[in-house]
Design an enzyme around this catalytic site. Structure first.
Site, PDB file in Angstrom:
ATOM      1  N   LYS A 171       0.853  -1.187   0.000  1.00 29.89           N
ATOM      2  CA  LYS A 171       0.000   0.000   0.000  1.00 29.89           C
ATOM      3  C   LYS A 171       0.893   1.243   0.000  1.00 29.89           C
ATOM      4  O   LYS A 171       1.475   1.620   1.010  1.00 29.89           O
ATOM      5  CB  LYS A 171      -0.887   0.010   1.253  1.00 29.89           C
ATOM      6  CG  LYS A 171      -1.854   1.148   1.276  1.00 29.89           C
ATOM      7  CD  LYS A 171      -1.590   2.046   2.471  1.00 29.89           C
ATOM      8  CE  LYS A 171      -2.386   3.312   2.420  1.00 29.89           C
ATOM      9  NZ  LYS A 171      -1.885   4.300   1.442  1.00 29.89           N
ATOM     10  N   GLU A 246       9.747   2.669  10.733  1.00 30.33           N
ATOM     11  CA  GLU A 246      10.679   3.783  10.530  1.00 30.33           C
ATOM     12  C   GLU A 246       9.834   5.048  10.536  1.00 30.33           C
ATOM     13  O   GLU A 246       8.929   5.184   9.704  1.00 30.33           O
ATOM     14  CB  GLU A 246      11.425   3.646   9.194  1.00 30.33           C
ATOM     15  CG  GLU A 246      12.451   2.542   9.168  1.00 30.33           C
ATOM     16  CD  GLU A 246      13.579   2.713  10.178  1.00 30.33           C
ATOM     17  OE1 GLU A 246      13.770   3.836  10.703  1.00 30.33           O
ATOM     18  OE2 GLU A 246      14.244   1.716  10.476  1.00 30.33           O
ATOM     19  N   CYS A 280      13.262  12.132   6.008  1.00 31.19           N
ATOM     20  CA  CYS A 280      13.240  11.773   7.434  1.00 31.19           C
ATOM     21  C   CYS A 280      14.610  12.004   8.053  1.00 31.19           C
ATOM     22  O   CYS A 280      14.723  12.201   9.258  1.00 31.19           O
ATOM     23  CB  CYS A 280      12.819  10.330   7.591  1.00 31.19           C
ATOM     24  SG  CYS A 280      13.753   9.238   6.538  1.00 31.19           S
ATOM     25  N   GLU A 379       8.781  17.408  14.601  1.00 25.32           N
ATOM     26  CA  GLU A 379       9.160  17.269  13.198  1.00 25.32           C
ATOM     27  C   GLU A 379       8.283  18.177  12.334  1.00 25.32           C
ATOM     28  O   GLU A 379       7.066  18.110  12.407  1.00 25.32           O
ATOM     29  CB  GLU A 379       8.989  15.819  12.749  1.00 25.32           C
ATOM     30  CG  GLU A 379       9.492  15.596  11.351  1.00 25.32           C
ATOM     31  CD  GLU A 379       9.292  14.160  10.885  1.00 25.32           C
ATOM     32  OE1 GLU A 379       8.167  13.658  10.972  1.00 25.32           O
ATOM     33  OE2 GLU A 379      10.275  13.552  10.429  1.00 25.32           O
TER      34      GLU A 379
HETATM   35  P1  NAD Z   1       1.831   8.876   7.262  1.00 23.20           P
HETATM   36  O1  NAD Z   1       2.021   8.170   8.553  1.00 23.20           O
HETATM   37  O2  NAD Z   1       0.732   9.856   7.148  1.00 23.20           O
HETATM   38  O3  NAD Z   1       1.558   7.820   6.116  1.00 23.20           O
HETATM   39  C1  NAD Z   1       2.432   6.726   5.888  1.00 23.20           C
HETATM   40  C2  NAD Z   1       1.620   5.613   5.258  1.00 23.20           C
HETATM   41  O4  NAD Z   1       0.675   5.126   6.222  1.00 23.20           O
HETATM   42  C3  NAD Z   1       0.812   6.049   4.044  1.00 23.20           C
HETATM   43  O5  NAD Z   1       0.808   5.019   3.086  1.00 23.20           O
HETATM   44  C4  NAD Z   1      -0.562   6.247   4.638  1.00 23.20           C
HETATM   45  O6  NAD Z   1      -1.599   6.145   3.687  1.00 23.20           O
HETATM   46  C5  NAD Z   1      -0.606   5.116   5.646  1.00 23.20           C
HETATM   47  N1  NAD Z   1      -1.619   5.292   6.694  1.00 23.20           N
HETATM   48  C6  NAD Z   1      -2.160   6.446   7.143  1.00 23.20           C
HETATM   49  N2  NAD Z   1      -3.088   6.172   8.095  1.00 23.20           N
HETATM   50  C7  NAD Z   1      -3.117   4.828   8.254  1.00 23.20           C
HETATM   51  C8  NAD Z   1      -3.851   3.939   9.085  1.00 23.20           C
HETATM   52  N3  NAD Z   1      -4.781   4.371   9.931  1.00 23.20           N
HETATM   53  N4  NAD Z   1      -3.592   2.633   8.994  1.00 23.20           N
HETATM   54  C9  NAD Z   1      -2.657   2.169   8.156  1.00 23.20           C
HETATM   55  N5  NAD Z   1      -1.955   2.949   7.313  1.00 23.20           N
HETATM   56  C10 NAD Z   1      -2.172   4.272   7.366  1.00 23.20           C
HETATM   57  O7  NAD Z   1       3.228   9.519   6.864  1.00 23.20           O
HETATM   58  P2  NAD Z   1       3.542  10.404   5.567  1.00 23.20           P
HETATM   59  O8  NAD Z   1       2.976  11.769   5.808  1.00 23.20           O
HETATM   60  O9  NAD Z   1       3.191   9.676   4.317  1.00 23.20           O
HETATM   61  O10 NAD Z   1       5.129  10.452   5.606  1.00 23.20           O
HETATM   62  C11 NAD Z   1       5.843  11.413   6.310  1.00 23.20           C
HETATM   63  C12 NAD Z   1       6.421  10.802   7.567  1.00 23.20           C
HETATM   64  O11 NAD Z   1       7.219   9.686   7.218  1.00 23.20           O
HETATM   65  C13 NAD Z   1       7.349  11.730   8.308  1.00 23.20           C
HETATM   66  O12 NAD Z   1       7.073  11.665   9.689  1.00 23.20           O
HETATM   67  C14 NAD Z   1       8.728  11.167   8.030  1.00 23.20           C
HETATM   68  O13 NAD Z   1       9.694  11.434   9.001  1.00 23.20           O
HETATM   69  C15 NAD Z   1       8.441   9.724   7.926  1.00 23.20           C
HETATM   70  N6  NAD Z   1       9.505   9.037   7.193  1.00 23.20           N
HETATM   71  C16 NAD Z   1      10.368   8.256   7.914  1.00 23.20           C
HETATM   72  C17 NAD Z   1      11.396   7.598   7.283  1.00 23.20           C
HETATM   73  C18 NAD Z   1      12.353   6.743   8.067  1.00 23.20           C
HETATM   74  O14 NAD Z   1      12.987   5.901   7.482  1.00 23.20           O
HETATM   75  N7  NAD Z   1      12.455   6.914   9.373  1.00 23.20           N
HETATM   76  C19 NAD Z   1      11.544   7.713   5.899  1.00 23.20           C
HETATM   77  C20 NAD Z   1      10.657   8.512   5.195  1.00 23.20           C
HETATM   78  C21 NAD Z   1       9.627   9.160   5.859  1.00 23.20           C
END
Ligand code: NAD
Length: 477
Positions: A171, A246, A280, A379
């Protein structure tokens, strides 16, 4: 415009069409992509479960061939896929193409790993008995990814999952289905049997949530925000499944009095603002000792004045737009918060008009910030960074570690003593000396500590810790 569908059980399947919008030009639709339902997730998990017995016992050459073929096609199409990525996410064309190359390298690496699977044979404590220790795939893995690395993060989760014999339900983030769809199409045509890799695009609250609620996923590998990560964790404990998270970062970059000023400025500019600060591993806390502070701030401000913010596809652009309206609002809200908290906006922070309608934000640099301010603790995930002045190395290290996160950290210094001490004592999963906090290799472990990560590391050979489970077998011949 053709609808890009979900892949379930080896067949492309329906779904409501939603447009994928270009953040550099919101009049441009990159493509139409299906939005899946909870029933699509159920069907995808059932297909992956049915495909698991055969795939988990498939020959290593079969798995090698698929992964290698995918790597070769991704590399051959790097310019086209890089352009697609930049159009849907907004990072610059060189950044987009670089990310595609990295995805190809990851598939190439894990193609090689299929040929290097090992186990151990050890003597038993009881004479005459043989003991074998082997690694086996887990089963169906749920892969949930964020929008900021639309092809590299899916690659570094899907490639090891398939390499070690798992099947996958993937997904991608709702904002960037294009690169995900292209990757799945490539793997499908590379010869994966039906059901081994399934794609369900759509909303986190529907598709993602249905994955969390399934009792049939043996593991979930997740990258995204801390809030969603917690949901993955709680649901996984309930279903007794393995999970890997992550999440966010608030990565420190320390600049010491003895630093090479040019190196420090370049690394800070890159860490904080390239890829629109939407990494990130981006550094949003720049911790500077007082002897170099004023010279460093002057030089960094001068450097930022030379950064061109613009359409991701344009040759002269250094920093592309913010990914969407919500993220832009978050960034500008934090700029206001920083001002109200008493930090000084030393550079930038303005919304910019460009020939095409998009989410253009000038890099914002705060000075006179403290580590207790919200702009230094939470963040932001945009091109916004804060300089924190400290007395000496000891205070710099303590400030760097004073955060709920622990993904990456960096230091600019010419002192072997401080570099060595920082590498040893920084509470982060990845530490950089005289390098930006962002920008990592594809073949070595990636991950963090504290609130940034949970579970085994990703990438490189360490990936097998999550994607396999260990079996110990005893034989009396
Ligand atoms: P997000 O948590 O909003 O979404 C991540 C994924 O989770 C998406 O596919 C989203 O559709 C899904 N999701 C959202 N709600 C959900 C639920 N209730 N159940 C299951 N899945 C759900 O994050 P984002 O805005 O897409 O990404 C930004 C974040 O990602 C930032 O906090 C960033 O730091 C982090 N990030 C971390 C790393 C790392 O390796 N540590 C790398 C890249 C991004």
């Amino acid at each position: 415009m053709a609808l890009h569908q979900n892949l379930i059980g080896g067949a492309w399947a329906g779904g409501d069409a939603v447009p994928n919008i270009n953040p550099s030009d919101t009049n441009e639709v990159v493509g139409e992509y299906a939005r899946g339902t909870a029933d699509d997730v159920k069907a995808a998990i059932a297909a992956a479960k049915a495909a698991f017995p055969a795939w988990s016992r498939s020959g290593i050459l079969e798995r090698h061939a698929v992964l290698k073929k995918a790597a070769d096609e991704i590399m051959a199409r790097k310019d086209e896929l890089g352009a697609l990525l930049s159009r849907e996410e907004g990072k610059t064309l060189p950044e987009g193409t670089g990310e595609v190359i990295r995805a190809a390298q990851i598939f190439d690496f894990f193609a090689g790993e299929t040929l290097r699977l090992t186990g151990e044979t050890v003597p038993s404590a009881r004479p005459g008995i043989g003991v074998e220790i082997t690694r086996e795939p887990l089963g169906v893995i749920g892969v949930i990814t964020p929008w900021n690395f639309p092809i590299a993060i899916p690659a570094w989760k899907i490639a090891p999952a398939l390499c070690y014999g798992n099947t996958v339900v993937f997904k991608p983030a709702d904002l960037v289905p294009g690169s995900a769809w292209a990757l799945v199409d490539i793997l499908h045509r590379a010869g994966l049997p039906a059901g081994v890799l399934n794609l369900v695009m759509g909303k986190g609250s529907i598709v993602g949530q249905a994955m969390l609620e399934s009792p049939d996923l043996a593991g979930i590998t997740f990258t995204g925000s801390t809030g969603t990560g917690k949901r993955v964790a709680l649901s996984s404990i309930e279903h007794n499944r393995k999970f890997q998270l992550e999440m966010g970062g608030k990565n420190p970059f320390v600049v010491l009095d003895d630093a090479d000023l040019g190196v420090a400025v370049e690394a800070a500019a890159n860490s904080g603002f390239f890829a629109t600060g939407q990494r990130c591993t981006a550094s949003s806390r720049i911790i500077v000792t007082e002897g170099i502070h004023d010279r460093f701030v002057a030089a960094l401000t001068e450097r930022l004045a030379k950064v061109t913010v613009g359409h991701a596809m344009e040759k002269d652009t250094h920093v592309g737009p913010v990914v969407d309206r919500n993220q832009l609002r978050q960034d500008t809200d934090y700029i206001e918060i920083g001002k109200q908290e008493g930090a000084r906006l030393a550079f930038g922070g303005a919304l910019l008009d460009r020939p095409t309608p998009g989410f253009y934000l000038q890099p914002a640099l705060f000075t006179e910030a403290t580590n207790q301010m919200r702009i230094a603790r939470e963040e932001i995930f945009g091109p916004v960074a804060a300089v924190i002045r400290v007395k000496d190395y000891d205070e710099a290290l303590a400030t760097a570690n004073d955060t709920p996160f622990g993904l990456s950290s960096g230091i600019a210094t010419t002192s072997l003593k401080y570099a060595t001490h920082f590498k040893r004592n920084s509470e982060a999963g990845m530490v950089m000396v005289n390098l930006p906090t962002a920008g990592v290799d594809f073949h070595v472990p990636f991950g963090g500590r504290k609130g940034s990560s949970f579970g085994p590391r990703e990438q490189g050979r360490y990936a097998n810790e999550f994607f396999t489970t260990v079996k110990t077998a005893y034989t009396l011949p």
